[in-house]
Design an enzyme around this catalytic site. Structure first.
Site, PDB file in Angstrom:
ATOM      1  N   HIS A  85       0.890  -1.284  -0.098  1.00  0.00           N
ATOM      2  CA  HIS A  85      -0.129  -0.125  -0.002  1.00  0.00           C
ATOM      3  C   HIS A  85       0.735   1.424  -0.148  1.00  0.00           C
ATOM      4  O   HIS A  85       0.378   2.353  -0.120  1.00  0.00           O
ATOM      5  CB  HIS A  85      -1.041  -0.034   1.348  1.00  0.00           C
ATOM      6  CG  HIS A  85      -0.328   0.436   2.739  1.00  0.00           C
ATOM      7  ND1 HIS A  85      -0.109  -0.814   3.233  1.00  0.00           N
ATOM      8  CD2 HIS A  85      -0.217   1.475   3.140  1.00  0.00           C
ATOM      9  CE1 HIS A  85       0.384  -0.179   4.491  1.00  0.00           C
ATOM     10  NE2 HIS A  85      -0.010   1.173   4.370  1.00  0.00           N
ATOM     11  N   ASP A 221       1.384  -7.603   2.456  1.00  0.00           N
ATOM     12  CA  ASP A 221       1.400  -6.104   2.185  1.00  0.00           C
ATOM     13  C   ASP A 221       2.962  -5.769   1.866  1.00  0.00           C
ATOM     14  O   ASP A 221       3.435  -4.974   2.824  1.00  0.00           O
ATOM     15  CB  ASP A 221       0.767  -5.579   3.244  1.00  0.00           C
ATOM     16  CG  ASP A 221       0.300  -3.973   2.864  1.00  0.00           C
ATOM     17  OD1 ASP A 221       1.097  -3.647   1.733  1.00  0.00           O
ATOM     18  OD2 ASP A 221      -0.436  -3.499   3.761  1.00  0.00           O
ATOM     19  N   SER A 652       4.005   2.314   8.480  1.00  0.00           N
ATOM     20  CA  SER A 652       3.972   1.170   7.297  1.00  0.00           C
ATOM     21  C   SER A 652       4.994   1.094   6.516  1.00  0.00           C
ATOM     22  O   SER A 652       5.769   2.268   6.117  1.00  0.00           O
ATOM     23  CB  SER A 652       2.810   1.830   6.486  1.00  0.00           C
ATOM     24  OG  SER A 652       1.531   1.179   6.984  1.00  0.00           O
TER      25      SER A 652
END
Ligand code: ARG
Ligand code: ASP
Length: 723
Positions: A85, A221, A652
């Site tokens: 992402h 991810d 992230s």
């Protein structure tokens, strides 16, 4: 006998309470503040292995990825690992209906196949220095806010010119602890960052929005990029002559995994937290601000989702927008639940009562801080209606792209009014280039529907004086019908497609600017802006300035009052270390969450053809053959795991490191029950979620067949011995 047992238990629990678990710590202060505790919790390396300015340390493998995520260097050829992402903008930009990398994934099997990404950068932190004294030189507590700020700005400017650095480095000075402290960062930014690999979304974003912010999780991810440098290994703009960057340090990868209680730390660039707020600010978040924003986004998402499901092209165009709107939307819902369940307001009120008691008991504290809490409470009440109007405006305006296009054209008009023809030409060229790019991911049908739905909320949910009179007149002309108004606006406006815009922009500067100003979309946008500026901004900014000033004082006050507590500064997108242990938890009565998920769980969730839970056939085949290679454990393939590490947005892509500083996971999310951690971290229910590094390697080698990438990396066992 009984008494002793009891005492023993009590002393153990005090001992464990001594563990911080909470906190996003400054890497340069680990040695003095945290090292002892980190070692007590299981760390086997030294603080100087994490942050060291005289030799390569772990910090030299960590970069800010584009300013919004973290990435880490995992080979001596500048290979970067980050989240799917985080790389998604790049993946989407390179995708088309013919080459759909969102759907199919992308892999470069040699460096020649890697794709450039204009605008994407990777920033290393070279050194961090405390410059509080210099920045606050001459600042006294009696100085009015405005003068205080201009003196600080002057000091910062002086400091920047005085600080020695190399020509290819930058200086950044940031405030910490609500502007009670300042640190200077010497940074190196690489602007040639190329896309190397990404799994298909059905792996990289498996479970999409249904699983987002949730444990148990089964998402791979991750994506990979590479930093390129000039021939001297220094930052350089993109050039085909650039070469893979040789890092001072890259991370070693451990395939040992983690088990319950193991030490873990996450090293990265957390964006924003608010851990030291007054209870009335938390109340406002729960009762006013989060619900308002959630309500707006619910409607926006329904509109976009309806179009995306029906039309593949819109599906690609709006994938990134949808994901980012839904991400915070879902987080805020978890935040309300978590703040409520953890009794955050009551607990904060208890802390305030305690604060008050200590202040009252000491004359010097009493002089400095009496009445502070009351003042804070009052100003949060005062700002509430304006903050609500701000949330409405700042949520609605940017989601209607017609208004955002108008806002950019305002730059052209302004440039003409300020700098005449020359300014106009320059501004026009830039804006056209930007809009051309934005039109690629734009559908007027989606935007018109968003306009109709969101403008209705804008008018109906707010006090009359906060919404645009110009728009309300248009609405009246259309019999109060929002859809009809929207349709007439989009029929008339010329600013949302290239063909119309080109026509609008041809002619001499003055005529063009007049034409822009007459455009109906432009007029709505400008009147909305003006209404906000005139009726909301001034009061809002005034109260906000008071809040900033009082929170600054309150931060200092908390440090003066709770002298035994170790304080960490709120996240502000600077480099931090957070540490804790891999740890299961009990989200609610009767439910316990395991530490790991496995591919069995991926298969349990698999729904053929589903928008969120479909899987590529090749992955299913690998699973059925149990072909996990050296990445599986006893016939099972680990996928994700959790730990008690205090993380937030921006973390992230951060590496999860084990006790030896080896890479064991890739941080990408938090568990639903603990998303209130930005305001009230509670170690009993707050968990960060990581992809197990063995799943990443399994996908790279077995699924993608990118052996070239595996060959670059270094795998070690616990103590750092090569495997
Ligand atoms: N919740 C994670 C973070 O805040 C991951 C978001 C990406 N995934 C998604 N389905 N939107 O960024
Ligand atoms: N998913 C977040 C990010 O993108 C991380 C988090 O909020 O925990 O940074």
């Amino acid at each position: 006998m009984k008494k002793y047992v009891l005492l023993f238990i009590v002393s153990i629990s005090i001992f464990f309470k001594g563990f911080a678990e909470e906190g996003m710590w400054l890497p340069q202060l680990l040695q003095s503040l945290n090292e002892k505790e980190m070692k007590r919790m299981g760390m086997k390396i030294n603080a100087s292995d994490i942050y060291n300015i005289s030799k390569g340390s772990l910090k030299d493998a960590i970069v800010s990825f584009g300013g919004f995520c973290t990435a880490e260097v995992i080979s001596d050829k500048g290979l970067l690992l980050t989240n799917h992402h985080c790389g998604f903008d790049a993946i989407q930009t390179h995708s088309s209906v013919q080459n759909n990398y969102i759907r199919d994934g992308f892999w470069a099997y040699n460096t020649g196949q890697e794709l450039k990404n204009p605008g994407l950068f990777a920033t290393f932190i070279i050194r961090i220095d405390d410059v509080t004294k210099a920045v606050l030189g001459g600042v006294s507590s009696s100085l009015p806010e405005k003068e205080r700020q201009s003196l600080i700005d002057k000091n910062i400017a002086a400091l920047k010119t005085m600080t020695k650095k190399e020509s290819y480095q930058d200086i950044l000075i940031r405030s910490f602890f609500e502007a009670n402290k300042y640190y200077l960062f010497i940074t190196e930014t690489y602007n040639d960052v190329r896309m190397v690999g990404a799994p298909p979304s059905s792996i990289g974003n498996f479970g999409k929005d249904t699983d987002n912010w949730m444990w148990p999780r089964h998402t791979g991810d991750f994506s990979m990029f590479r930093i390129y440098a000039d021939k001297n290994n220094k930052p350089a703009a993109y050039s085909p002559d650039n070469v893979p960057y040789k890092p001072k340090r890259s991370l070693n990868i451990s395939l040992d995994g983690v088990k319950e209680g193991d030490f873990t730390m996450v090293f990265g660039f957390p964006g924003r937290t608010n851990e030291y707020l007054h209870s009335s600010a938390i109340e406002q978040t729960v009762n006013v601000s989060d619900p308002a924003k959630i309500g707006i986004r619910t409607k926006a998402l329904n509109v976009i989702d309806g179009f995306m499901r029906k039309d593949e092209e819109i599906g690609i165009q709006y994938a990134k927008k949808y994901a980012s709107i839904s991400n915070a939307w879902k987080k805020w819902q978890g935040e309300i639940l978590g703040l409520t369940k953890s009794n955050a307001v009551t607990k904060r009120k208890e802390l305030e009562a305690n604060f008050e008691k200590i202040v009252m008991s000491k004359p010097e504290l009493n002089v400095a801080y009496m009445g502070l809490l009351k003042d804070l409470e009052k100003v949060y009440k005062d700002i509430e209606p304006y903050a609500y109007a701000r949330d409405y405006y700042s949520e609605i305006f940017p989601k209607i792209e017609l208004l955002m296009f108008a806002n950019q054209l305002k730059g052209v008009v302004n440039a003409f009014e300020k700098n005449g023809e020359a300014g106009y030409n320059l501004a026009k060229e830039k804006v056209v280039e930007r809009l051309e790019d934005q039109y690629k991911d734009y559908s007027a049908a989606v935007d018109e529907k968003l306009f109709s739905v969101l403008m209705e909320m804008y008018v109906k949910d707010q006090k009359d004086e906060y919404s645009s009179a110009y728009f309300k007149n248009l609405l009246k002309d259309n019999g109060g019908d929002y859809a009809k108004t929207a349709s007439s606006v989009y029929k008339q406006s010329k600013i949302y497609c290239m063909k119309d815009l080109q026509a609008l922009l041809s002619g001499n500067a003055k005529d063009v600017c007049d034409a822009i100003k007459k455009d109906i979309g432009y007029q709505i946008a400008m009147d909305m802006q003006e209404t906000f500026t005139n009726n909301v901004s001034e009061s809002l900014n005034g109260y906000q300035a008071t809040i900033n000033q009082l929170q600054r004082l309150y931060m200092q006050a908390q440090m003066d009052v709770f002298t035994k507590k170790a304080f960490y500064p709120d996240a502000n997108s600077t480099l931090r270390v957070t540490y804790g242990n891999a740890k299961t938890f009990q989200p609610r009565d009767g439910v316990k969450y395991d530490l790991h998920t496995y591919m069995e769980g991926v298969m349990e969730k698999y729904k053929p053809g589903d928008y969120e839970f479909d899987l590529p056939q090749k992955l299913i085949d690998l699973y059925n053959k149990k072909d996990f290679g050296r990445w599986g454990v006893k016939g099972k393939q680990p996928v994700c795991f959790i730990a008690a590490n205090h993380t937030t947005g921006g973390n992230s892509g951060s590496p999860a490191l084990d006790a030896y500083g080896n890479l064991v996971g890739l941080n990408f999310d938090r568990a639903w029950e603990g998303t209130m951690s930005d305001i009230n971290y509670d170690p009993s229910i707050c968990r960060n979620i990581m992809v197990d590094i063995r799943y990443v390697m399994f996908i790279v080698e077995k699924y993608a067949g990118a052996k070239n990438l595996i060959a670059e990396m270094k795998f070690v066992s616990k103590a750092g011995v090569k495997k």
